[in-house]
Motif scaffolding. Sequence first.
Motif, PDB file in Angstrom:
ATOM      1  N   PRO A 360      39.378  44.220  19.951  1.00 41.94           N
ATOM      2  CA  PRO A 360      40.383  43.691  20.306  1.00 41.94           C
ATOM      3  C   PRO A 360      40.260  42.533  20.443  1.00 41.94           C
ATOM      4  O   PRO A 360      39.907  41.277  20.510  1.00 41.94           O
ATOM      5  CB  PRO A 360      40.412  44.553  21.298  1.00 41.94           C
ATOM      6  CG  PRO A 360      39.070  44.795  21.617  1.00 41.94           C
ATOM      7  CD  PRO A 360      38.347  44.728  20.536  1.00 41.94           C
ATOM      8  N   THR A 361      42.405  42.112  20.077  1.00 42.96           N
ATOM      9  CA  THR A 361      42.904  41.489  20.609  1.00 42.96           C
ATOM     10  C   THR A 361      42.967  40.602  21.425  1.00 42.96           C
ATOM     11  O   THR A 361      42.921  41.733  22.732  1.00 42.96           O
ATOM     12  CB  THR A 361      43.798  41.388  19.765  1.00 42.96           C
ATOM     13  OG1 THR A 361      44.936  42.203  19.499  1.00 42.96           O
ATOM     14  CG2 THR A 361      44.192  40.817  18.501  1.00 42.96           C
ATOM     15  N   GLU A 362      43.813  39.525  21.938  1.00 47.83           N
ATOM     16  CA  GLU A 362      43.679  38.873  23.329  1.00 47.83           C
ATOM     17  C   GLU A 362      44.828  40.226  23.752  1.00 47.83           C
ATOM     18  O   GLU A 362      44.771  40.299  25.150  1.00 47.83           O
ATOM     19  CB  GLU A 362      43.851  38.041  23.425  1.00 47.83           C
ATOM     20  CG  GLU A 362      44.403  37.251  24.908  1.00 47.83           C
ATOM     21  CD  GLU A 362      44.958  35.210  24.662  1.00 47.83           C
ATOM     22  OE1 GLU A 362      45.605  35.149  25.918  1.00 47.83           O
ATOM     23  OE2 GLU A 362      44.437  35.005  23.659  1.00 47.83           O
ATOM     24  N   GLU A 363      45.980  39.898  23.097  1.00 49.54           N
ATOM     25  CA  GLU A 363      47.015  41.275  24.027  1.00 49.54           C
ATOM     26  C   GLU A 363      46.078  42.648  24.295  1.00 49.54           C
ATOM     27  O   GLU A 363      46.721  43.371  25.132  1.00 49.54           O
ATOM     28  CB  GLU A 363      48.135  41.026  22.267  1.00 49.54           C
ATOM     29  CG  GLU A 363      49.567  41.817  23.006  1.00 49.54           C
ATOM     30  CD  GLU A 363      49.619  41.548  24.766  1.00 49.54           C
ATOM     31  OE1 GLU A 363      50.411  42.682  25.366  1.00 49.54           O
ATOM     32  OE2 GLU A 363      50.396  40.106  24.865  1.00 49.54           O
ATOM     33  N   GLN A 364      45.416  43.046  23.642  1.00 50.12           N
ATOM     34  CA  GLN A 364      44.982  44.862  23.569  1.00 50.12           C
ATOM     35  C   GLN A 364      44.078  44.477  24.516  1.00 50.12           C
ATOM     36  O   GLN A 364      43.607  45.420  24.941  1.00 50.12           O
ATOM     37  CB  GLN A 364      44.452  44.851  22.226  1.00 50.12           C
ATOM     38  CG  GLN A 364      45.121  45.119  21.085  1.00 50.12           C
ATOM     39  CD  GLN A 364      44.181  45.593  19.362  1.00 50.12           C
ATOM     40  OE1 GLN A 364      43.800  45.120  19.366  1.00 50.12           O
ATOM     41  NE2 GLN A 364      45.591  46.342  19.071  1.00 50.12           N
ATOM     42  N   ARG A 365      43.549  43.573  24.979  1.00 47.22           N
ATOM     43  CA  ARG A 365      42.106  43.687  25.666  1.00 47.22           C
ATOM     44  C   ARG A 365      43.149  42.966  27.013  1.00 47.22           C
ATOM     45  O   ARG A 365      42.166  43.647  27.979  1.00 47.22           O
ATOM     46  CB  ARG A 365      41.569  41.954  25.992  1.00 47.22           C
ATOM     47  CG  ARG A 365      40.177  42.091  24.873  1.00 47.22           C
ATOM     48  CD  ARG A 365      39.224  41.153  24.744  1.00 47.22           C
ATOM     49  NE  ARG A 365      40.127  39.360  24.708  1.00 47.22           N
ATOM     50  CZ  ARG A 365      40.182  38.924  23.313  1.00 47.22           C
ATOM     51  NH1 ARG A 365      39.590  39.794  22.439  1.00 47.22           N
ATOM     52  NH2 ARG A 365      40.095  37.793  23.474  1.00 47.22           N
ATOM     53  N   LYS A 366      44.241  42.558  27.617  1.00 45.30           N
ATOM     54  CA  LYS A 366      45.078  42.353  28.914  1.00 45.30           C
ATOM     55  C   LYS A 366      45.575  44.130  29.294  1.00 45.30           C
ATOM     56  O   LYS A 366      45.547  44.001  29.903  1.00 45.30           O
ATOM     57  CB  LYS A 366      46.231  41.790  28.349  1.00 45.30           C
ATOM     58  CG  LYS A 366      46.812  41.312  29.928  1.00 45.30           C
ATOM     59  CD  LYS A 366      48.243  40.566  28.991  1.00 45.30           C
ATOM     60  CE  LYS A 366      48.806  40.565  30.240  1.00 45.30           C
ATOM     61  NZ  LYS A 366      50.122  38.902  30.293  1.00 45.30           N
ATOM     62  N   ARG A 367      45.343  44.696  27.988  1.00 44.18           N
ATOM     63  CA  ARG A 367      46.862  45.903  28.164  1.00 44.18           C
ATOM     64  C   ARG A 367      45.386  47.081  28.763  1.00 44.18           C
ATOM     65  O   ARG A 367      45.753  47.680  29.358  1.00 44.18           O
ATOM     66  CB  ARG A 367      47.381  46.508  26.828  1.00 44.18           C
ATOM     67  CG  ARG A 367      48.075  45.592  26.365  1.00 44.18           C
ATOM     68  CD  ARG A 367      49.742  46.212  27.229  1.00 44.18           C
ATOM     69  NE  ARG A 367      49.988  45.291  28.450  1.00 44.18           N
ATOM     70  CZ  ARG A 367      49.895  43.763  28.690  1.00 44.18           C
ATOM     71  NH1 ARG A 367      50.443  43.541  27.501  1.00 44.18           N
ATOM     72  NH2 ARG A 367      50.290  43.750  29.743  1.00 44.18           N
ATOM     73  N   LEU A 368      44.317  46.549  27.503  1.00 46.45           N
ATOM     74  CA  LEU A 368      43.150  47.538  28.302  1.00 46.45           C
ATOM     75  C   LEU A 368      42.704  47.255  30.066  1.00 46.45           C
ATOM     76  O   LEU A 368      42.215  48.171  30.945  1.00 46.45           O
ATOM     77  CB  LEU A 368      41.730  47.065  27.219  1.00 46.45           C
ATOM     78  CG  LEU A 368      41.816  47.768  26.194  1.00 46.45           C
ATOM     79  CD1 LEU A 368      40.449  47.390  25.177  1.00 46.45           C
ATOM     80  CD2 LEU A 368      41.636  49.576  26.256  1.00 46.45           C
ATOM     81  N   VAL A 369      42.507  45.822  30.296  1.00 45.40           N
ATOM     82  CA  VAL A 369      42.333  46.432  31.645  1.00 45.40           C
ATOM     83  C   VAL A 369      43.223  46.497  32.679  1.00 45.40           C
ATOM     84  O   VAL A 369      42.933  46.679  33.711  1.00 45.40           O
ATOM     85  CB  VAL A 369      41.641  43.843  31.420  1.00 45.40           C
ATOM     86  CG1 VAL A 369      41.777  43.568  33.166  1.00 45.40           C
ATOM     87  CG2 VAL A 369      40.690  43.982  30.633  1.00 45.40           C
ATOM     88  N   GLU A 370      44.708  46.316  32.211  1.00 48.48           N
ATOM     89  CA  GLU A 370      45.780  46.803  32.624  1.00 48.48           C
ATOM     90  C   GLU A 370      45.182  48.351  33.346  1.00 48.48           C
ATOM     91  O   GLU A 370      45.950  48.418  34.410  1.00 48.48           O
ATOM     92  CB  GLU A 370      47.118  46.369  32.445  1.00 48.48           C
ATOM     93  CG  GLU A 370      47.925  46.214  33.001  1.00 48.48           C
ATOM     94  CD  GLU A 370      49.612  45.702  32.769  1.00 48.48           C
ATOM     95  OE1 GLU A 370      50.491  45.700  33.296  1.00 48.48           O
ATOM     96  OE2 GLU A 370      49.157  45.704  31.355  1.00 48.48           O
ATOM     97  N   ASP A 371      45.406  48.254  31.847  1.00 45.89           N
ATOM     98  CA  ASP A 371      45.584  50.122  32.032  1.00 45.89           C
ATOM     99  C   ASP A 371      44.390  50.966  32.951  1.00 45.89           C
ATOM    100  O   ASP A 371      44.481  51.189  34.182  1.00 45.89           O
ATOM    101  CB  ASP A 371      44.926  51.132  31.397  1.00 45.89           C
ATOM    102  CG  ASP A 371      46.826  50.221  30.388  1.00 45.89           C
ATOM    103  OD1 ASP A 371      47.719  50.194  30.385  1.00 45.89           O
ATOM    104  OD2 ASP A 371      46.671  51.750  28.723  1.00 45.89           O
ATOM    105  N   LEU A 372      42.913  50.346  32.882  1.00 44.94           N
ATOM    106  CA  LEU A 372      41.648  50.525  33.559  1.00 44.94           C
ATOM    107  C   LEU A 372      41.656  50.002  34.830  1.00 44.94           C
ATOM    108  O   LEU A 372      41.629  51.003  35.616  1.00 44.94           O
ATOM    109  CB  LEU A 372      40.531  49.642  33.221  1.00 44.94           C
ATOM    110  CG  LEU A 372      39.976  50.361  31.802  1.00 44.94           C
ATOM    111  CD1 LEU A 372      39.129  49.252  30.822  1.00 44.94           C
ATOM    112  CD2 LEU A 372      39.583  51.747  32.380  1.00 44.94           C
ATOM    113  N   CYS A 373      42.812  48.995  35.404  1.00 50.11           N
ATOM    114  CA  CYS A 373      42.627  48.585  36.914  1.00 50.11           C
ATOM    115  C   CYS A 373      43.801  49.682  37.201  1.00 50.11           C
ATOM    116  O   CYS A 373      43.610  49.553  38.867  1.00 50.11           O
ATOM    117  CB  CYS A 373      44.068  47.328  37.261  1.00 50.11           C
ATOM    118  SG  CYS A 373      42.279  45.892  36.270  1.00 50.11           S
TER     119      CYS A 373
END
Length: 717
Positions: A360-373
């Motif tokens: 996952p790219t940086e933007e994808q990792r950001k979206r992953l963390v945001e959704d999991l939170c």
Amino acid sequence: MHQNQLDFPAFPLSLLDDSDLEPQRCYVPAAGDSPGTGWCRCHLSDGSYAVCWVIPRAGSETCCFLDGMVTSSSQFSPTNQRLVLLEPLKLVSCLARIPCVVTVTQELLQRPQVTLEDLEDDVRVFLRHLKLTKGCSVQHRRLAQLGIASVEIIEAPGVAADECFEISRDAELLLVDTRLGTPYPLVSKSKYLPYSFEQPMEDLEQLLEASRSGFFYRFPTTALVVGPVGCGKSRLLGEFLRRHNCNCFYITASQVLRSYPGETEEELRRIFKAAETFREQLQPLLTIVILIEDLELLCPSSSVADAKNSSNSLRISAQLYKLIDALPQGIVCVATSGAPESLHEHARRRFVREVSIEMPTEEQRKRLVEDLCQVHDLELTETLLDHIARNTQGFVMADITLLMRRVQQEQLTKNESNVDQIFRQSLLRTQPSASRSTDVRVSKMTAGFEVIGGMESLKRTLQVSVLAGLRQSAAFARFGLSLPKGVLLYGPPGCAKTTIAKCLAKEADMTFIATSAAEVYSPYVGCAERFISRIFDTARKNAPCLIFLDEIDSLVGRRTVSSGGGGGQVQLRILSTLLTEMDGIVGGGSQQHILVVAATNRPDMIDDALLRPGRFDKLIHVPAPDVDSRLALLKLHAQRMPFHENVVLEEIASRTDRYSGADLCNLCNEAAIEAFQRDFEATEIELQDFEKVLAKQKSSLTQSQIDGYYKFAYRFL
């Protein structure tokens, strides 16, 4: 009977120790406002329901017990649920044709000569005495013994929404479709997050469309899904099967591998035969998928399989190749592999399409963390989200999930309310899978240019040539500039070349991999070159990444000097591997960038092939510190050491000509020891302590050494 709003904990009916209990019963506590007896939809807190005969039960319990035979879905479970509503139903008799869908298990396909007629008879006999509703699902252990996982009632003509029905003797049961239950390892109740799965999902859907159209009817429809361990291959395939309602035959190494020769091949033949039987005799409408997890365990390459088990693995592989080649049209074979390089070349050839799941790219990792939170009810600031995304290079979905679990554990065990601090601490302790699965050490630096005293010109050079390109990639692209692939730091020993490389990794938010000749060299032929390749492979998984090669002159050297035998040949092979890997670096912006930083005290020993543009683009001279740099270094030491007010740092800086950074550090340490020897109770380092050390300590550098580096720098001006 009117609708009753309730709030009782729900438990399975099987918990009641009574052999005379009838099915489709729901026992609720008998109280002053308890509902009457009758057929109801018993709604649970998660939105599911069960069709039961409700009976008030006298006793001390304050909970309900209900049977899960006729429910809203095959995934019904009263565990950790509450009974919230009883919706009364009128009982009628259904005389029309009742369409249904039967989900079978693989055990049913082992029965000889299984037919649709036999299946219809089994289902009709079982449903005859049940009370059903439109859209309900029926499952029971007796059905499971017959090889039937569940029966779904699609429609009930003439039955209203507030009615339940029983099948009359003259009613006809219409078997619309037969399906195979989704394997348990692929069933997930968590939310599907599509980040980094968009392109692989599209490739799988194209494969499914090609199978249904029959365009490639002469060739088996196969695909190999590859990706690092923990990237979500099984999660992707589980969502793909759920989305398209595919019938899946699931194969794992632990399921089919047996002790004696021939048993594993027999088990593989049995599963493939069951798929063909299911297609020919039960005639399903939806696509059949044979899913093989971790294909490299069944078909290892000849270099991976040891001599003792090579013949056994070859037999298993040959049997699997034959079964895949003989697959009929309409059956899709999909395999997964976390180590495609360990697959046998014949196995890889059998799979026409290779679907790759990228990191996952940086933007994808950001979206992953945001959704999991959001799932875990955690609120993060935009600044913290950006920090987590930048510092999770090499993290796959499993690593991000592990990070979230650690944050939750910290909150529960320490009762800490500062989410920002918990995330930052957990991030430092969580190591990505890409670095745990290799012997190459990957780390994150915590100190920036502020720990380097002076050298302002050098810092500006690095900021313009490296950091500006990473932070202002759009501006670099506008001028047609590309990021440098390599930086060579050369200069006298002890002048902070290694520290500069570490600080550069921190300033650029890169992961850091350091190695030297002592780690690379091996007594076995080929191991050194393989280690260099592993370093670059690990860097690609943890990109953006900085690879630091310390003392590169001892690692590779010049071909004109080391052209002899023995160790010189090893250096030539390592040099060739290093040149190949550096030429293979693909610059794709800051996300995929790999920067190679090398340090040397002997730049004249570096091969000319490494110094050309495109490899080490920037040759940066790290000189011996001048007066201003020495003063800045002494001020840094003064922050950690108690200097007396009579110690004039400007004077000491002027008296330490040709001192390197290491010499100045040693000077301060020796002065501290002198102060300690002078007085055990001393609290400060005085000028007389420095005077004693300066009288006996000399610089480790000579003027001719310093001039030699300037002459080398003049060659490249």
